[in-house]
Design a protein around this motif. Structure first.
Motif, mmCIF file in Angstrom:
data_model
loop_
_atom_site.group_PDB
_atom_site.id
_atom_site.type_symbol
_atom_site.label_atom_id
_atom_site.label_comp_id
_atom_site.label_asym_id
_atom_site.label_seq_id
_atom_site.Cartn_x
_atom_site.Cartn_y
_atom_site.Cartn_z
ATOM 1 N N GLN A 160 173.919 112.036 82.337
ATOM 2 C CA GLN A 160 173.652 113.318 81.675
ATOM 3 C C GLN A 160 172.332 113.925 82.117
ATOM 4 N N ILE A 161 171.284 113.090 82.192
ATOM 5 C CA ILE A 161 169.973 113.633 82.542
ATOM 6 C C ILE A 161 169.951 114.152 83.973
ATOM 7 N N VAL A 162 170.685 113.489 84.868
ATOM 8 C CA VAL A 162 170.750 113.968 86.254
ATOM 9 C C VAL A 162 171.494 115.295 86.315
ATOM 10 N N GLN A 163 172.564 115.413 85.581
ATOM 11 C CA GLN A 163 173.296 116.683 85.563
ATOM 12 C C GLN A 163 172.424 117.805 85.007
ATOM 13 N N GLU A 164 171.622 117.487 83.978
ATOM 14 C CA GLU A 164 170.727 118.516 83.437
ATOM 15 C C GLU A 164 169.709 118.950 84.477
ATOM 16 N N ARG A 165 169.196 117.996 85.237
ATOM 17 C CA ARG A 165 168.199 118.323 86.256
ATOM 18 C C ARG A 165 168.819 119.134 87.388
ATOM 19 N N LEU A 166 170.023 118.797 87.788
ATOM 20 C CA LEU A 166 170.702 119.582 88.812
ATOM 21 C C LEU A 166 170.997 120.991 88.316
ATOM 22 N N THR B 248 166.723 125.749 98.765
ATOM 23 C CA THR B 248 168.142 125.467 99.023
ATOM 24 C C THR B 248 168.320 124.080 99.613
ATOM 25 N N ALA B 249 167.498 123.732 100.591
ATOM 26 C CA ALA B 249 167.589 122.416 101.229
ATOM 27 C C ALA B 249 167.355 121.301 100.217
ATOM 28 N N CYS B 250 166.366 121.478 99.363
ATOM 29 C CA CYS B 250 166.058 120.436 98.375
ATOM 30 C C CYS B 250 167.175 120.313 97.342
ATOM 31 N N TYR B 251 167.702 121.444 96.908
ATOM 32 C CA TYR B 251 168.785 121.410 95.927
ATOM 33 C C TYR B 251 170.030 120.742 96.499
ATOM 34 N N GLU B 252 170.444 121.147 97.696
ATOM 35 C CA GLU B 252 171.678 120.592 98.244
ATOM 36 C C GLU B 252 171.518 119.105 98.568
ATOM 37 N N THR B 253 170.309 118.696 98.962
ATOM 38 C CA THR B 253 170.063 117.284 99.195
ATOM 39 C C THR B 253 170.189 116.494 97.896
ATOM 40 N N ALA B 254 169.612 117.026 96.820
ATOM 41 C CA ALA B 254 169.684 116.342 95.526
ATOM 42 C C ALA B 254 171.127 116.212 95.048
ATOM 43 N N VAL B 255 171.923 117.263 95.228
ATOM 44 C CA VAL B 255 173.326 117.220 94.796
ATOM 45 C C VAL B 255 174.076 116.133 95.563
ATOM 46 N N GLN B 256 173.911 116.096 96.880
ATOM 47 C CA GLN B 256 174.634 115.110 97.688
ATOM 48 C C GLN B 256 174.178 113.683 97.381
ATOM 49 N N GLN C 148 173.776 103.657 90.680
ATOM 50 C CA GLN C 148 172.838 102.881 89.882
ATOM 51 C C GLN C 148 173.486 102.578 88.533
ATOM 52 N N PHE C 149 173.216 101.382 88.029
ATOM 53 C CA PHE C 149 173.771 100.967 86.741
ATOM 54 C C PHE C 149 175.302 101.090 86.720
ATOM 55 N N GLY C 150 175.893 100.823 87.897
ATOM 56 C CA GLY C 150 177.342 100.775 87.966
ATOM 57 C C GLY C 150 178.042 102.110 88.079
ATOM 58 N N ARG C 151 177.306 103.187 88.296
ATOM 59 C CA ARG C 151 177.951 104.504 88.424
ATOM 60 C C ARG C 151 177.064 105.416 89.267
ATOM 61 N N PRO C 152 177.632 106.482 89.850
ATOM 62 C CA PRO C 152 176.810 107.426 90.610
ATOM 63 C C PRO C 152 175.778 108.098 89.702
#
Length: 424
Positions: free
Chosen positions: A318-324, A294-302, A309-313
């Motif tokens: 897409q790849i970050v959303q897939e990983r989350l 839970t701690a790792c997941y909520e940290t990654a989301v925040q 990076q590259f001008g956007r959060p």
């Protein structure tokens, strides 16, 4: 060089000419994130939720401000253990006279929440309540229970559980610490290793260690209450750990320690009694793994929402959303596992194989979530202030203790095939 022809240094640039975007940003990674997307805990009863909320507040208000410093220095925040006792968060669901009821679900939620704050703090509860207190409550005489159990619950004395030996970890049934019958009690000789809370004799509370030893007369495994200040008992805190750094584990050596009959646990007469204590705590380790995940997941989301990076959060990738999404799916899987197994435990139908399945599934999946989160945070993922590195390291310990993944797999495999792979 002619000083008259030497040009003077250029004036310092104006503050507003300093390049923007090079300063190190700060990130808030302890905030509120939806960590129950499937509603697994939506129907938690009010009495259990009260324990859960108390543990959550303790994590945010007491643990959060200090834990990185203690973890970094490998120091034991004993004041947090005392606070846990004052808040009645140390019992791990064991019924204690004079204390409010604590269900198996409440104990699991507390384990989860404490580990969500920090693994060492979660382990304080696991050692003090899950192992030491439970050993006395399950195996002690009425007098021993009345004397020791409330004190352990309130952290008025520190409790340890000494089973593992330097040469006997996973094969703990082969323990070689010897108990010799003498007039008025026993003499204990042997060594134990990786024993949490075993080196606290010099604290104001002092410590008592539940030692499991083999009696010379009949070879039975019995339990003994050894007060840590007794002659012949030496405990050396293990140094250079890279996991669970904010709780002390010790290497214990006992040389002819006299244990009076008043300190022999009458209900601990075989390794089956030891296993009964361990079985009751294995599900708690699974809950702890959910807390780390839970701690790792909520940290990654925040972090993904705040890191640009590259001008956007990162969160817009897409790849970050897939990983989350993958981390969330894995987290819900763990939540469903512990909630279901806890219901079976309450019904008295949880088997040792099912407890092993819960521990096996939860610790290995928590490892995967932590590794994913660590990578998502990039270089910032190895800094203590960003939480994930501490949890990633601490998961390695819970992945091993209370039975390694391999041992849990063999227990599960035996139930699948009907064949034991333990015996040579």
């Amino acid at each position: 060089m002619n000083p008259e022809t030497h040009s003077a240094p250029s004036p310092a640039p104006e503050a507003d000419s300093f390049p923007h975007g090079v300063e190190a940003p700060s990130y808030e990674v302890w905030g509120d994130v939806e960590v129950d997307p499937a509603g697994v805990f939506a129907d938690v009863p009010d009495a259990d939720r009260a324990y859960w909320s108390r543990a959550r507040d303790f994590g945010l208000n007491d643990v959060r401000p200090v834990i990185d410093d203690y973890w970094n220095r490998a120091d034991y925040p004993l004041h947090l253990g005392r606070r846990l006792g004052a808040l009645d968060l140390l019992r791990d669901g064991v019924e204690v006279e004079g204390f409010a009821p604590m269900s198996t679900l409440a104990a699991g939620l507390v384990n989860m929440e404490l580990s969500r704050a920090d693994g060492s703090v979660g382990t304080i509860c696991g050692v003090q309540g899950g192992l030491a207190l439970r050993s006395v409550a399950y195996c002690g005489s009425a007098e021993q229970i009345a004397h020791w159990v409330p004190r352990l619950a309130r952290a008025e004395v520190w409790g340890a559980f000494a089973l593992t030996e330097p040469a006997h970890g996973s094969d703990s049934v082969s323990l070689e610490t010897r108990a010799t019958r003498v007039e008025g009690g026993y003499r204990l000789s042997g060594e134990k290793k990786w024993i949490g809370n075993a080196s606290l004799a010099d604290t104001p509370e002092g410590g008592v260690t539940v030692v499991w030893a083999r009696t010379e007369d009949d070879g039975a495994v019995r339990g003994f209450l050894v007060e840590q200040q007794w002659e012949g008992y030496t405990a050396t805190t293990i140094e250079n750990k890279l996991s669970l750094r904010a709780i002390w584990q010790a290497h214990v050596r006992m040389e002819d320690v006299f244990v009076p009959d008043t300190h022999v646990l009458p209900g601990a007469g075989s390794f089956k009694d030891t296993a009964r204590v361990l079985f009751a705590t294995r599900l708690g380790v699974a809950w702890s793994a959910v807390g780390h995940a839970t701690a790792c997941y909520e940290t990654a989301v925040q972090y993904a929402q705040q890191r640009v990076q590259f001008g956007r959060p990162l969160a817009a990738s897409q790849i970050v959303q897939e990983r989350l999404a993958r981390m969330q799916s894995e987290l819900v899987t763990l939540q469903l596992m512990v909630r279901h197994m806890t219901a079976r435990a309450d019904a008295g139908s949880l088997t040792p194989e099912q407890a092993s399945l819960a521990k096996y599934t939860c610790t290995r999946t928590a490892r995967a979530i932590a590794a994913n989160a660590r990578d998502l945070l990039g270089g910032n993922g190895i800094l203590l202030e960003h939480r994930v590195a501490r949890h990633l390291a601490d998961i390695e310990a819970i992945h091993t203790y209370e039975g390694t993944e391999t041992v849990q797999a063999l227990i599960i495999g035996r139930s699948i095939t009907g064949r034991s792979a333990f015996a040579v």
